[in-house]
Structures are given as C-alpha cells and as structure tokens.
Design a protein around this motif. Structure first.
Motif, PDB file in Angstrom:
ATOM      1  N   LYS A   1      47.211  38.290  32.845  1.00 25.73           N
ATOM      2  CA  LYS A   1      46.343  38.182  31.665  1.00 25.73           C
ATOM      3  C   LYS A   1      45.152  39.126  31.713  1.00 25.73           C
ATOM      4  CE  LYS A   1      47.478  33.338  30.868  1.00 25.73           C
ATOM      5  NZ  LYS A   1      47.005  31.962  30.959  1.00 25.73           N
ATOM      6  N   ARG A   2      44.706  39.488  32.932  1.00 20.31           N
ATOM      7  CA  ARG A   2      43.566  40.380  33.183  1.00 20.31           C
ATOM      8  C   ARG A   2      42.204  39.761  32.880  1.00 20.31           C
ATOM      9  NH1 ARG A   2      44.012  43.518  36.554  1.00 20.31           N
ATOM     10  NH2 ARG A   2      42.427  44.895  35.774  1.00 20.31           N
ATOM     11  N   THR A   3      42.097  38.910  31.835  1.00 15.64           N
ATOM     12  CA  THR A   3      40.825  38.291  31.461  1.00 15.64           C
ATOM     13  C   THR A   3      41.081  36.880  30.939  1.00 15.64           C
ATOM     14  OG1 THR A   3      39.872  40.420  30.819  1.00 15.64           O
ATOM     15  CG2 THR A   3      38.791  38.469  29.978  1.00 15.64           C
ATOM     16  N   ILE A   4      40.239  35.934  31.357  1.00 16.82           N
ATOM     17  CA  ILE A   4      40.279  34.580  30.818  1.00 16.82           C
ATOM     18  C   ILE A   4      38.834  34.183  30.506  1.00 16.82           C
ATOM     19  CG2 ILE A   4      40.804  32.152  31.253  1.00 16.82           C
ATOM     20  CD1 ILE A   4      42.963  33.093  33.256  1.00 16.82           C
ATOM     21  N   ASP A   5      38.572  33.898  29.255  1.00 19.37           N
ATOM     22  CA  ASP A   5      37.250  33.425  28.871  1.00 19.37           C
ATOM     23  C   ASP A   5      37.145  31.951  29.232  1.00 19.37           C
ATOM     24  OD1 ASP A   5      36.545  35.887  27.842  1.00 19.37           O
ATOM     25  OD2 ASP A   5      37.195  35.398  25.816  1.00 19.37           O
ATOM     26  N   VAL A   6      36.230  31.619  30.138  1.00 21.61           N
ATOM     27  CA  VAL A   6      36.063  30.242  30.589  1.00 21.61           C
ATOM     28  C   VAL A   6      34.949  29.582  29.792  1.00 21.61           C
ATOM     29  CG1 VAL A   6      35.605  28.735  32.564  1.00 21.61           C
ATOM     30  CG2 VAL A   6      36.898  30.852  32.884  1.00 21.61           C
ATOM     31  N   MET A   7      33.744  30.113  29.884  1.00 21.66           N
ATOM     32  CA  MET A   7      32.584  29.658  29.113  1.00 21.66           C
ATOM     33  C   MET A   7      31.785  30.891  28.706  1.00 21.66           C
ATOM     34  SD  MET A   7      31.333  26.199  31.199  1.00 21.66           S
ATOM     35  CE  MET A   7      30.151  27.127  32.087  1.00 21.66           C
ATOM     36  N   PRO A   8      32.344  31.695  27.801  1.00 28.83           N
ATOM     37  CA  PRO A   8      31.686  32.952  27.451  1.00 28.83           C
ATOM     38  C   PRO A   8      30.308  32.718  26.843  1.00 28.83           C
ATOM     39  CG  PRO A   8      33.635  32.567  26.077  1.00 28.83           C
ATOM     40  CD  PRO A   8      33.533  31.436  27.041  1.00 28.83           C
ATOM     41  N   PRO A   9      29.351  33.551  27.089  1.00 25.50           N
ATOM     42  CA  PRO A   9      29.378  34.715  27.991  1.00 25.50           C
ATOM     43  C   PRO A   9      29.005  34.357  29.417  1.00 25.50           C
ATOM     44  CG  PRO A   9      27.266  34.677  26.907  1.00 25.50           C
ATOM     45  CD  PRO A   9      28.051  33.464  26.401  1.00 25.50           C
ATOM     46  N   PHE A  10      28.748  33.080  29.688  1.00 21.54           N
ATOM     47  CA  PHE A  10      28.239  32.682  31.000  1.00 21.54           C
ATOM     48  C   PHE A  10      29.248  32.852  32.122  1.00 21.54           C
ATOM     49  CE2 PHE A  10      26.025  30.100  27.791  1.00 21.54           C
ATOM     50  CZ  PHE A  10      24.767  30.676  27.922  1.00 21.54           C
ATOM     51  N   LEU A  11      30.498  32.477  31.907  1.00 21.55           N
ATOM     52  CA  LEU A  11      31.512  32.577  32.949  1.00 21.55           C
ATOM     53  C   LEU A  11      32.829  33.052  32.358  1.00 21.55           C
ATOM     54  CD1 LEU A  11      32.558  32.102  35.839  1.00 21.55           C
ATOM     55  CD2 LEU A  11      33.027  29.731  35.182  1.00 21.55           C
ATOM     56  N   ASN A  12      33.315  34.137  32.924  1.00 20.91           N
ATOM     57  CA  ASN A  12      34.616  34.684  32.552  1.00 20.91           C
ATOM     58  C   ASN A  12      35.362  35.051  33.826  1.00 20.91           C
ATOM     59  OD1 ASN A  12      34.258  34.858  29.589  1.00 20.91           O
ATOM     60  ND2 ASN A  12      32.598  36.225  30.180  1.00 20.91           N
ATOM     61  N   PHE A  13      36.677  34.952  33.785  1.00 21.57           N
ATOM     62  CA  PHE A  13      37.504  35.440  34.878  1.00 21.57           C
ATOM     63  C   PHE A  13      38.029  36.806  34.464  1.00 21.57           C
ATOM     64  CE2 PHE A  13      38.861  30.837  36.078  1.00 21.57           C
ATOM     65  CZ  PHE A  13      37.627  30.609  36.653  1.00 21.57           C
ATOM     66  N   ILE A  14      37.739  37.815  35.260  1.00 21.66           N
ATOM     67  CA  ILE A  14      38.190  39.179  34.999  1.00 21.66           C
ATOM     68  C   ILE A  14      38.810  39.696  36.295  1.00 21.66           C
ATOM     69  CG2 ILE A  14      37.510  41.526  34.390  1.00 21.66           C
ATOM     70  CD1 ILE A  14      35.081  40.274  32.909  1.00 21.66           C
ATOM     71  N   MET A  15      40.077  40.058  36.249  1.00 23.08           N
ATOM     72  CA  MET A  15      40.754  40.524  37.456  1.00 23.08           C
ATOM     73  C   MET A  15      40.265  41.913  37.822  1.00 23.08           C
ATOM     74  SD  MET A  15      42.996  39.314  39.553  1.00 23.08           S
ATOM     75  CE  MET A  15      42.413  40.088  41.044  1.00 23.08           C
ATOM     76  N   ALA A  16      39.831  42.054  39.062  1.00 27.53           N
ATOM     77  CA  ALA A  16      39.376  43.350  39.564  1.00 27.53           C
ATOM     78  C   ALA A  16      39.779  43.481  41.024  1.00 27.53           C
ATOM     79  CB  ALA A  16      37.858  43.464  39.427  1.00 27.53           C
ATOM     80  N   TRP A  17      40.108  44.675  41.412  1.00 31.50           N
ATOM     81  CA  TRP A  17      40.483  44.953  42.795  1.00 31.50           C
ATOM     82  C   TRP A  17      39.438  45.878  43.397  1.00 31.50           C
ATOM     83  CZ3 TRP A  17      44.074  41.872  44.565  1.00 31.50           C
ATOM     84  CH2 TRP A  17      45.005  41.339  43.682  1.00 31.50           C
ATOM     85  N   ASN A  18      38.730  45.399  44.391  1.00 29.30           N
ATOM     86  CA  ASN A  18      37.663  46.175  45.019  1.00 29.30           C
ATOM     87  C   ASN A  18      38.211  46.858  46.266  1.00 29.30           C
ATOM     88  OD1 ASN A  18      35.389  47.208  46.211  1.00 29.30           O
ATOM     89  ND2 ASN A  18      34.232  45.304  46.176  1.00 29.30           N
ATOM     90  N   ARG A  19      38.321  48.176  46.208  1.00 33.00           N
ATOM     91  CA  ARG A  19      38.812  48.951  47.339  1.00 33.00           C
ATOM     92  C   ARG A  19      37.678  49.566  48.154  1.00 33.00           C
ATOM     93  NH1 ARG A  19      42.768  48.676  43.788  1.00 33.00           N
ATOM     94  NH2 ARG A  19      44.907  48.618  44.522  1.00 33.00           N
ATOM     95  N   GLY A  20      36.456  49.233  47.766  1.00 31.86           N
ATOM     96  CA  GLY A  20      35.292  49.736  48.497  1.00 31.86           C
ATOM     97  C   GLY A  20      34.572  48.601  49.187  1.00 31.86           C
ATOM     98  N   VAL A  21      33.259  48.746  49.304  1.00 31.63           N
ATOM     99  CA  VAL A  21      32.431  47.683  49.866  1.00 31.63           C
ATOM    100  C   VAL A  21      31.699  47.021  48.708  1.00 31.63           C
ATOM    101  CG1 VAL A  21      32.271  48.669  52.180  1.00 31.63           C
ATOM    102  CG2 VAL A  21      30.627  49.371  50.471  1.00 31.63           C
ATOM    103  N   ASN A  22      30.562  46.429  48.929  1.00 33.29           N
ATOM    104  CA  ASN A  22      29.829  45.729  47.864  1.00 33.29           C
ATOM    105  C   ASN A  22      29.737  46.532  46.573  1.00 33.29           C
ATOM    106  OD1 ASN A  22      29.145  43.174  48.521  1.00 33.29           O
ATOM    107  ND2 ASN A  22      27.015  43.619  49.006  1.00 33.29           N
ATOM    108  N   PHE A  23      30.030  45.869  45.459  1.00 30.46           N
ATOM    109  CA  PHE A  23      29.950  46.455  44.126  1.00 30.46           C
ATOM    110  C   PHE A  23      30.819  47.710  43.993  1.00 30.46           C
ATOM    111  CE2 PHE A  23      25.753  44.419  44.812  1.00 30.46           C
ATOM    112  CZ  PHE A  23      25.925  43.372  43.926  1.00 30.46           C
ATOM    113  N   GLY A  24      31.855  47.815  44.804  1.00 32.66           N
ATOM    114  CA  GLY A  24      32.763  48.952  44.712  1.00 32.66           C
ATOM    115  C   GLY A  24      32.222  50.242  45.294  1.00 32.66           C
ATOM    116  N   VAL A  25      31.106  50.187  46.020  1.00 29.34           N
ATOM    117  CA  VAL A  25      30.544  51.376  46.647  1.00 29.34           C
ATOM    118  C   VAL A  25      31.549  51.908  47.664  1.00 29.34           C
ATOM    119  CG1 VAL A  25      28.665  52.215  48.125  1.00 29.34           C
ATOM    120  CG2 VAL A  25      28.186  50.576  46.301  1.00 29.34           C
TER     121      VAL A  25
END
Length: 157
Positions: free
Chosen positions: A31-55
């Motif tokens: 689905k890539r995105t699920i609105d749970v309690m927008p805008p406060f909480l959403n599920f968004i699929m992301a893959w982090n291949r770096g360190v904190n915040f994708g650095v």
C-alpha cells in the motif's frame, strides 16, 4: 545484567512485532501509505539504507554490512560500559539503545535496509521524516542514560 537484557529484549521484540504487523499484516509494503490519524500519525513505508535520517545513504552492500557490524560493536561496547558504570536506570536506558540498535541491524540483514514506517506531524508542521519503534527506543534510552549518568551503583551489585 538482568535489567539491561530485559530492556533490550523488550525493545527488540516490540520493534520487530510492530514491523511485522504494519508491513505484513496491514500490507504497508504494497500500500506504501496508510492514513491512521492524519495529519498526526501516518504509516509511510520507507527503507533507510543510511544512518539517522538517511544520512550517508548508499546502495553499496559493503556499507550495509559495515553498519550491521558497527551496530553490534557499539552495542557490545555499550553493554560493557553500562555494566561497569552501574545505576538501575542507566542499565535500562542502555538496554533500550542496544535493543533498538540490534533490531535495526536485523532489518539490514533481512531486508538490506532499515524498515521505517512512522510519520508524525503536528500543528501545521509537515514532518518529512519516517522512523520506527527501534529509533524511538534508541532516542529515549540515550536520553535516560544522560539523565541518570550520575546515578550511583547500588551497593552489592
């Protein structure tokens, strides 16, 4: 030793269970995105291949395994340091950091990247970052360690 182990195991299990629930059971990967309690909480699929915040993000397999080894090494050093240092709450904080670091390391082994899915925004501020419960535990555990670093080790421990 028991406090640090319990905290690490609890964080590790909670993080991995939340990822299974959101990614597999709710099919966030598809689905890539699920609105749970927008805008406060959403599920968004992301893959982090770096360190904190994708650095330092990279697709290089060597970097993936270097980050796994680094997480294990830092966890081992933190374990030794915390056990020597003492303090009940410092041990709990260290366990939280270790559990979160190892949970994210397992993601790198299993998926090649850390699975992030939590996105929170508030008060007109649109937060572009996505994180997971391991990240929350690492942050909270580090804060707990800072706040209790002056705590004296209990007699007889």
């Amino acid at each position: 030793m028991r406090l640090i182990a319990l905290a690490a195991i609890a964080v590790f299990a909670l993080d991995q269970a939340s990822k299974f629930f959101v990614m597999e059971w709710l099919d966030l990967i598809g689905k890539r995105t699920i609105d749970v309690m927008p805008p406060f909480l959403n599920f968004i699929m992301a893959w982090n291949r770096g360190v904190n915040f994708g650095v330092l993000t990279t697709e290089a397999d060597l970097a993936r395994w270097a980050l796994v080894v680094l997480a294990i090494a830092i966890s081992a050093l933190l374990l030794v340091w915390a056990l020597r240092r003492g303090g009940r709450w410092l041990l709990v904080g260290a366990g939280m950091v270790i559990g979160g670091a190892l949970a994210n390391a397992l993601d790198r082994v299993r998926y090649g990247a850390v699975a992030d899915f939590l996105n929170m925004s508030c008060c007109g501020i649109d937060n572009p970052y996505v994180f997971n419960l391991a990240d929350v535990a690492i942050f909270a555990g580090a804060g707990l360690m800072i706040l209790t670093s002056g705590e004296k080790r209990a007699a007889g421990r």
